[in-house]
Scaffold this motif. Structure first.
Motif, PDB file in Angstrom:
ATOM      1  N   ARG A  29       0.827  -1.218   0.000  1.00  0.00           N
ATOM      2  CA  ARG A  29       0.000   0.000   0.000  1.00  0.00           C
ATOM      3  C   ARG A  29       0.853   1.257   0.000  1.00  0.00           C
ATOM      4  O   ARG A  29       0.584   2.211  -0.731  1.00  0.00           O
ATOM      5  N   VAL A  30       1.905   1.264   0.820  1.00  0.00           N
ATOM      6  CA  VAL A  30       2.799   2.428   0.854  1.00  0.00           C
ATOM      7  C   VAL A  30       3.489   2.592  -0.500  1.00  0.00           C
ATOM      8  O   VAL A  30       3.553   3.692  -1.054  1.00  0.00           O
ATOM      9  N   ALA A  31       3.988   1.494  -1.059  1.00  0.00           N
ATOM     10  CA  ALA A  31       4.693   1.543  -2.345  1.00  0.00           C
ATOM     11  C   ALA A  31       3.791   2.070  -3.455  1.00  0.00           C
ATOM     12  O   ALA A  31       4.253   2.820  -4.329  1.00  0.00           O
ATOM     13  N   GLN A  32       2.532   1.729  -3.412  1.00  0.00           N
ATOM     14  CA  GLN A  32       1.600   2.191  -4.435  1.00  0.00           C
ATOM     15  C   GLN A  32       1.380   3.704  -4.380  1.00  0.00           C
ATOM     16  O   GLN A  32       0.985   4.306  -5.377  1.00  0.00           O
ATOM     17  N   ARG A  33       1.649   4.295  -3.248  1.00  0.00           N
ATOM     18  CA  ARG A  33       1.438   5.744  -3.085  1.00  0.00           C
ATOM     19  C   ARG A  33       2.710   6.554  -3.299  1.00  0.00           C
ATOM     20  O   ARG A  33       2.726   7.758  -3.072  1.00  0.00           O
ATOM     21  N   THR A  34       3.789   5.893  -3.701  1.00  0.00           N
ATOM     22  CA  THR A  34       5.047   6.617  -3.903  1.00  0.00           C
ATOM     23  C   THR A  34       5.104   7.230  -5.292  1.00  0.00           C
ATOM     24  O   THR A  34       4.380   6.840  -6.210  1.00  0.00           O
ATOM     25  N   ARG A  35       5.977   8.192  -5.409  1.00  0.00           N
ATOM     26  CA  ARG A  35       6.258   8.825  -6.690  1.00  0.00           C
ATOM     27  C   ARG A  35       7.770   8.968  -6.779  1.00  0.00           C
ATOM     28  O   ARG A  35       8.399   9.580  -5.916  1.00  0.00           O
ATOM     29  N   GLN A  36       8.349   8.388  -7.806  1.00  0.00           N
ATOM     30  CA  GLN A  36       9.801   8.479  -7.970  1.00  0.00           C
ATOM     31  C   GLN A  36      10.153   9.735  -8.747  1.00  0.00           C
ATOM     32  O   GLN A  36       9.451  10.117  -9.671  1.00  0.00           O
ATOM     33  N   GLN A  37      11.236  10.343  -8.340  1.00  0.00           N
ATOM     34  CA  GLN A  37      11.717  11.546  -9.000  1.00  0.00           C
ATOM     35  C   GLN A  37      13.221  11.461  -9.175  1.00  0.00           C
ATOM     36  O   GLN A  37      13.922  10.938  -8.313  1.00  0.00           O
ATOM     37  N   THR A  38      13.689  11.964 -10.275  1.00  0.00           N
ATOM     38  CA  THR A  38      15.115  12.173 -10.481  1.00  0.00           C
ATOM     39  C   THR A  38      15.316  13.682 -10.473  1.00  0.00           C
ATOM     40  O   THR A  38      14.606  14.403 -11.167  1.00  0.00           O
ATOM     41  N   VAL A  39      16.234  14.134  -9.651  1.00  0.00           N
ATOM     42  CA  VAL A  39      16.476  15.574  -9.566  1.00  0.00           C
ATOM     43  C   VAL A  39      17.878  15.886 -10.065  1.00  0.00           C
ATOM     44  O   VAL A  39      18.810  15.112  -9.866  1.00  0.00           O
ATOM     45  N   ALA A  40      17.989  17.021 -10.701  1.00  0.00           N
ATOM     46  CA  ALA A  40      19.273  17.459 -11.225  1.00  0.00           C
ATOM     47  C   ALA A  40      20.112  18.069 -10.106  1.00  0.00           C
ATOM     48  O   ALA A  40      19.576  18.589  -9.124  1.00  0.00           O
ATOM     49  N   ARG A  41      21.414  17.995 -10.285  1.00  0.00           N
ATOM     50  CA  ARG A  41      22.336  18.615  -9.330  1.00  0.00           C
ATOM     51  C   ARG A  41      21.963  20.091  -9.168  1.00  0.00           C
ATOM     52  O   ARG A  41      21.731  20.791 -10.141  1.00  0.00           O
ATOM     53  N   GLY A  42      21.836  20.533  -7.921  1.00  0.00           N
ATOM     54  CA  GLY A  42      21.519  21.934  -7.644  1.00  0.00           C
ATOM     55  C   GLY A  42      20.031  22.243  -7.621  1.00  0.00           C
ATOM     56  O   GLY A  42      19.637  23.350  -7.275  1.00  0.00           O
ATOM     57  N   GLU A  43      19.199  21.278  -7.987  1.00  0.00           N
ATOM     58  CA  GLU A  43      17.759  21.505  -7.983  1.00  0.00           C
ATOM     59  C   GLU A  43      17.253  21.571  -6.542  1.00  0.00           C
ATOM     60  O   GLU A  43      17.676  20.794  -5.686  1.00  0.00           O
ATOM     61  N   ILE A  44      16.347  22.483  -6.269  1.00  0.00           N
ATOM     62  CA  ILE A  44      15.803  22.660  -4.928  1.00  0.00           C
ATOM     63  C   ILE A  44      14.580  21.768  -4.770  1.00  0.00           C
ATOM     64  O   ILE A  44      13.649  21.820  -5.572  1.00  0.00           O
ATOM     65  N   LEU A  45      14.599  20.940  -3.726  1.00  0.00           N
ATOM     66  CA  LEU A  45      13.468  20.056  -3.449  1.00  0.00           C
ATOM     67  C   LEU A  45      12.388  20.772  -2.646  1.00  0.00           C
ATOM     68  O   LEU A  45      11.201  20.582  -2.876  1.00  0.00           O
ATOM     69  N   PHE A  46      12.805  21.560  -1.674  1.00  0.00           N
ATOM     70  CA  PHE A  46      11.870  22.336  -0.869  1.00  0.00           C
ATOM     71  C   PHE A  46      12.652  23.424  -0.150  1.00  0.00           C
ATOM     72  O   PHE A  46      13.867  23.366  -0.047  1.00  0.00           O
TER      73      PHE A  46
END
Length: 81
Positions: A29-46
């Motif tokens: 159930r937890v895995a089904q609610r995940t979203r994978q992201q690849t972020v670029a070097r220097g990209e701000i997540l939050f």
């Protein structure tokens, strides 16, 4: 952000302290609610003060936690991977 090739999310969660004790159906159930992201070097997540919308789990690479002074100087608080 670019979508990465899917990884075995349930296996990764199972080997993570926070989720290790979950049953197989709970992990699924937890895995089904995940979203994978690849972020670029220097990209701000939050930014400080943002309302949390989820949890980040670093699978590959590192995240740098920094504070920026009003003059623009960067203070590294922690490197997490």
């Amino acid at each position: 952000m670019v979508r990465a090739n899917r990884v075995d999310v349930e296996a990764i969660l199972h080997h993570t302290d926070l989720f290790r004790e979950l049953s197989e159906p709970e992990l699924h159930r937890v895995a089904q609610r995940t979203r994978q992201q690849t972020v670029a070097r220097g990209e701000i997540l939050f930014n400080a003060g943002d309302n949390p919308t989820g949890l980040f789990l670093v699978v590959r690479g590192q995240i740098k936690v920094v504070f920026t002074s009003p003059k623009g100087d960067e203070k590294i608080v922690e490197l997490m991977g």
